[in-house]
Design a protein around this motif. Structure first.
Motif, PDB file in Angstrom:
ATOM      1  N   ARG A 229       5.635   1.902  17.312  1.00 27.65           N
ATOM      2  CA  ARG A 229       7.066   2.055  17.034  1.00 27.65           C
ATOM      3  C   ARG A 229       7.399   1.881  15.550  1.00 27.65           C
ATOM      4  NH1 ARG A 229       7.147  -0.080  22.249  1.00 27.65           N
ATOM      5  NH2 ARG A 229       8.396   1.128  23.717  1.00 27.65           N
ATOM      6  N   GLY A 230       6.593   1.118  14.844  1.00 23.95           N
ATOM      7  CA  GLY A 230       6.889   0.920  13.424  1.00 23.95           C
ATOM      8  C   GLY A 230       6.158   1.866  12.507  1.00 23.95           C
ATOM      9  N   ALA A 231       5.352   2.781  13.072  1.00 19.13           N
ATOM     10  CA  ALA A 231       4.545   3.675  12.238  1.00 19.13           C
ATOM     11  C   ALA A 231       5.332   4.916  11.859  1.00 19.13           C
ATOM     12  CB  ALA A 231       3.257   4.071  12.979  1.00 19.13           C
ATOM     13  N   ALA A 232       5.014   5.457  10.677  1.00 17.92           N
ATOM     14  CA  ALA A 232       5.680   6.663  10.187  1.00 17.92           C
ATOM     15  C   ALA A 232       4.639   7.652   9.701  1.00 17.92           C
ATOM     16  CB  ALA A 232       6.649   6.324   9.058  1.00 17.92           C
ATOM     17  N   LEU A 233       4.984   8.922   9.780  1.00 19.74           N
ATOM     18  CA  LEU A 233       4.107   9.976   9.306  1.00 19.74           C
ATOM     19  C   LEU A 233       3.994   9.917   7.785  1.00 19.74           C
ATOM     20  CD1 LEU A 233       2.563  12.405  10.582  1.00 19.74           C
ATOM     21  CD2 LEU A 233       4.548  13.795   9.988  1.00 19.74           C
ATOM     22  N   THR A 234       2.779  10.150   7.267  1.00 17.89           N
ATOM     23  CA  THR A 234       2.558  10.155   5.831  1.00 17.89           C
ATOM     24  C   THR A 234       1.392  11.085   5.529  1.00 17.89           C
ATOM     25  OG1 THR A 234       2.214   8.723   3.891  1.00 17.89           O
ATOM     26  CG2 THR A 234       0.982   8.160   5.882  1.00 17.89           C
ATOM     27  N   THR A 235       0.879  11.047   4.310  1.00 12.22           N
ATOM     28  CA  THR A 235      -0.321  11.805   3.969  1.00 12.22           C
ATOM     29  C   THR A 235      -1.300  10.892   3.250  1.00 12.22           C
ATOM     30  OG1 THR A 235       0.615  12.544   1.853  1.00 12.22           O
ATOM     31  CG2 THR A 235       0.881  14.010   3.747  1.00 12.22           C
ATOM     32  N   VAL A 236      -2.562  11.156   3.433  1.00 12.87           N
ATOM     33  CA  VAL A 236      -3.642  10.503   2.693  1.00 12.87           C
ATOM     34  C   VAL A 236      -4.581  11.609   2.235  1.00 12.87           C
ATOM     35  CG1 VAL A 236      -5.610   8.938   2.816  1.00 12.87           C
ATOM     36  CG2 VAL A 236      -3.458   8.320   3.937  1.00 12.87           C
ATOM     37  N   ASP A 237      -4.734  11.744   0.929  1.00 13.90           N
ATOM     38  CA  ASP A 237      -5.555  12.821   0.366  1.00 13.90           C
ATOM     39  C   ASP A 237      -5.120  14.194   0.879  1.00 13.90           C
ATOM     40  OD1 ASP A 237      -7.074  10.952  -1.051  1.00 13.90           O
ATOM     41  OD2 ASP A 237      -8.476  10.688   0.616  1.00 13.90           O
ATOM     42  N   GLY A 238      -3.809  14.366   1.010  1.00 10.70           N
ATOM     43  CA  GLY A 238      -3.275  15.660   1.422  1.00 10.70           C
ATOM     44  C   GLY A 238      -3.354  15.945   2.898  1.00 10.70           C
ATOM     45  N   ARG A 239      -3.807  14.987   3.692  1.00  9.38           N
ATOM     46  CA  ARG A 239      -3.940  15.196   5.134  1.00  9.38           C
ATOM     47  C   ARG A 239      -2.943  14.318   5.877  1.00  9.38           C
ATOM     48  NH1 ARG A 239     -10.080  14.107   6.444  1.00  9.38           N
ATOM     49  NH2 ARG A 239      -9.344  14.758   8.517  1.00  9.38           N
ATOM     50  N   ALA A 240      -2.533  14.793   7.059  1.00  8.70           N
ATOM     51  CA  ALA A 240      -1.569  14.041   7.862  1.00  8.70           C
ATOM     52  C   ALA A 240      -2.169  12.698   8.262  1.00  8.70           C
ATOM     53  CB  ALA A 240      -1.191  14.843   9.103  1.00  8.70           C
ATOM     54  N   ALA A 241      -1.360  11.652   8.167  1.00  9.60           N
ATOM     55  CA  ALA A 241      -1.791  10.300   8.508  1.00  9.60           C
ATOM     56  C   ALA A 241      -0.568   9.545   9.007  1.00  9.60           C
ATOM     57  CB  ALA A 241      -2.422   9.614   7.293  1.00  9.60           C
ATOM     58  N   ALA A 242      -0.746   8.274   9.335  1.00 14.41           N
ATOM     59  CA  ALA A 242       0.368   7.432   9.757  1.00 14.41           C
ATOM     60  C   ALA A 242       0.226   6.086   9.073  1.00 14.41           C
ATOM     61  CB  ALA A 242       0.388   7.271  11.284  1.00 14.41           C
ATOM     62  N   VAL A 243       1.357   5.453   8.800  1.00 17.54           N
ATOM     63  CA  VAL A 243       1.332   4.157   8.126  1.00 17.54           C
ATOM     64  C   VAL A 243       2.390   3.262   8.743  1.00 17.54           C
ATOM     65  CG1 VAL A 243       2.965   4.895   6.326  1.00 17.54           C
ATOM     66  CG2 VAL A 243       1.384   2.996   5.861  1.00 17.54           C
ATOM     67  N   TRP A 244       2.048   1.997   8.844  1.00 19.05           N
ATOM     68  CA  TRP A 244       3.037   0.993   9.208  1.00 19.05           C
ATOM     69  C   TRP A 244       3.409   0.263   7.938  1.00 19.05           C
ATOM     70  CZ3 TRP A 244       2.274  -4.643  10.288  1.00 19.05           C
ATOM     71  CH2 TRP A 244       3.494  -5.248  10.641  1.00 19.05           C
ATOM     72  N   MET A 245       4.689   0.398   7.543  1.00 14.05           N
ATOM     73  CA  MET A 245       5.193  -0.209   6.321  1.00 14.05           C
ATOM     74  C   MET A 245       6.093  -1.387   6.666  1.00 14.05           C
ATOM     75  SD  MET A 245       4.102   1.829   3.751  1.00 14.05           S
ATOM     76  CE  MET A 245       5.222   1.410   2.405  1.00 14.05           C
ATOM     77  N   HIS A 246       6.082  -2.397   5.806  1.00 17.11           N
ATOM     78  CA  HIS A 246       7.012  -3.509   5.941  1.00 17.11           C
ATOM     79  C   HIS A 246       7.449  -3.938   4.555  1.00 17.11           C
ATOM     80  CE1 HIS A 246       8.997  -6.961   7.694  1.00 17.11           C
ATOM     81  NE2 HIS A 246       8.372  -7.766   6.851  1.00 17.11           N
ATOM     82  N   ARG A 247       8.781  -3.876   4.324  1.00 17.78           N
ATOM     83  CA  ARG A 247       9.347  -4.233   3.028  1.00 17.78           C
ATOM     84  C   ARG A 247       8.699  -3.464   1.888  1.00 17.78           C
ATOM     85  NH1 ARG A 247      14.135  -6.228   4.450  1.00 17.78           N
ATOM     86  NH2 ARG A 247      13.937  -7.853   6.017  1.00 17.78           N
ATOM     87  N   GLY A 248       8.468  -2.179   2.131  1.00 13.76           N
ATOM     88  CA  GLY A 248       7.958  -1.315   1.083  1.00 13.76           C
ATOM     89  C   GLY A 248       6.463  -1.384   0.854  1.00 13.76           C
ATOM     90  N   ARG A 249       5.734  -2.150   1.641  1.00 13.46           N
ATOM     91  CA  ARG A 249       4.288  -2.274   1.477  1.00 13.46           C
ATOM     92  C   ARG A 249       3.577  -1.840   2.758  1.00 13.46           C
ATOM     93  NH1 ARG A 249       2.602  -4.971  -2.890  1.00 13.46           N
ATOM     94  NH2 ARG A 249       0.572  -5.362  -1.944  1.00 13.46           N
ATOM     95  N   ALA A 250       2.452  -1.158   2.596  1.00 11.00           N
ATOM     96  CA  ALA A 250       1.678  -0.709   3.748  1.00 11.00           C
ATOM     97  C   ALA A 250       0.954  -1.894   4.384  1.00 11.00           C
ATOM     98  CB  ALA A 250       0.662   0.348   3.309  1.00 11.00           C
ATOM     99  N   ARG A 251       1.020  -1.988   5.692  1.00 13.03           N
ATOM    100  CA  ARG A 251       0.335  -3.060   6.416  1.00 13.03           C
ATOM    101  C   ARG A 251      -0.805  -2.533   7.291  1.00 13.03           C
ATOM    102  NH1 ARG A 251       1.955  -7.098   3.266  1.00 13.03           N
ATOM    103  NH2 ARG A 251       4.228  -7.322   3.234  1.00 13.03           N
ATOM    104  N   MET A 252      -0.699  -1.262   7.723  1.00 12.73           N
ATOM    105  CA  MET A 252      -1.754  -0.650   8.528  1.00 12.73           C
ATOM    106  C   MET A 252      -1.728   0.852   8.281  1.00 12.73           C
ATOM    107  SD  MET A 252      -4.067  -1.746  10.822  1.00 12.73           S
ATOM    108  CE  MET A 252      -3.344  -3.131  11.741  1.00 12.73           C
TER     109      MET A 252
END
Length: 286
Positions: A229-252
């Motif tokens: 529920r806290g994960a958002a779509l992002t990119t890593v090296d131009g590829r689709a990825a997901a990240v869990w952010m908290h207070r502007g910092r990546a946690r997973m």
């Protein structure tokens, strides 16, 4: 400010809060940061003589937009593309309604594309095409001419249109669908998105948090169903990825291997050095 007026102002602000939060989330791509921006707008409003404000919704939109713009600019330096003449200015009247339909169809993939825009491009597109804010207001927020505000939105539309085509967009849609199914607990949809022999690999830091490697799509679907529920779509090296952010910092961080239209591999990373590098790259990316 008397108590009755303060109470009325608080009620009026609360009525605007959902719209302002949605706006800030689109601009910042981070719910916690968006909520902080909206709260900052309330603090500024509480110090303002609200009786001098002609239109509270317009005033709040401007204030939240400027707060978000400051945050976007703080994440990364202004890029040269913001100052160069728009060689395709003749096409600046391309259809905002078409871009809005495209943006809606991209769903969470739009967040990834927005990250590639300069702060003024992002603000102009989000405000005008998604929230119907007039260019005259956008120009005032950005302290630029009406024509340049239109150019920023037009350039953003073309980038979004370009990102909507090809394999990368297909991968974005697939990962976005995976996140949506995970949050909604749609086990059947997760199974359809994962290859039967899909694997989940976790690093040592994630393992220390209780995560474990998994070897089939069914086990992965079972693990992710009702989560993310806290994960958002992002990119890593131009590829689709997901990240869990908290207070502007990546946690997973989750990166995906995709083949034949299905997810074949997920790598879960909680290593602090890797996450710090991701946060830095996100703040300076073009």
């Amino acid at each position: 400010m008397d108590s009755d007026h303060a109470d009325e102002l608080a009620l009026r602000f609360d009525a605007e809060r959902p719209r302002l939060t949605a706006l800030a989330i689109r601009l910042l791509g981070d719910q916690h940061a968006a909520e902080d921006a909206v709260q900052e707008a309330w603090l500024r409003l509480s110090r303002q003589d609200a009786r001098s404000i002609d239109s509270l919704p317009a005033w709040l939109t401007t204030v939240v937009s400027r707060i978000c713009l400051d945050q976007l600019r703080a994440r990364r330096p202004e890029v040269l593309s913001e100052e160069r003449p728009d060689s395709s200015a003749a096409h600046s009247d391309d259809s905002p309604s078409e871009a809005a339909v495209l943006a809606e169809s991209l769903s969470e993939a739009l967040v990834v594309v927005l990250e590639t825009l300069s702060p003024p491009e992002r603000l102009a597109f989000v405000l005008h095409d998604l929230f119907d804010v007039p260019f005259v207001t956008i120009a005032e927020i950005l302290s630029i001419s009406h024509a340049r505000a239109r150019q920023h939105a037009s350039r953003a539309r073309r980038r979004i249109r370009g990102q909507s085509q090809g394999r990368r967009s297909t991968d974005y849609h697939l990962v976005a669908a995976f996140l949506e199914a995970s949050r909604g607990g749609d086990f059947a949809e997760l199974i359809s998105l994962l290859a039967p022999d899909a694997v989940l690999e976790v690093d040592a830091a994630a393992r220390a948090l209780g995560a474990e490697d998994l070897r089939t799509g069914q086990l992965i679907a079972d693990t992710f169903s009702g989560r993310a529920r806290g994960a958002a779509l992002t990119t890593v090296d131009g590829r689709a990825a997901a990240v869990w952010m908290h207070r502007g910092r990546a946690r997973m961080l989750f990166t995906f291997g995709i083949r034949g239209g299905r997810i074949t591999r997920i790598d879960m990373t909680a290593d602090p050095d890797t996450l710090s590098e991701y946060t830095r790259s996100r703040s300076t990316a073009q």
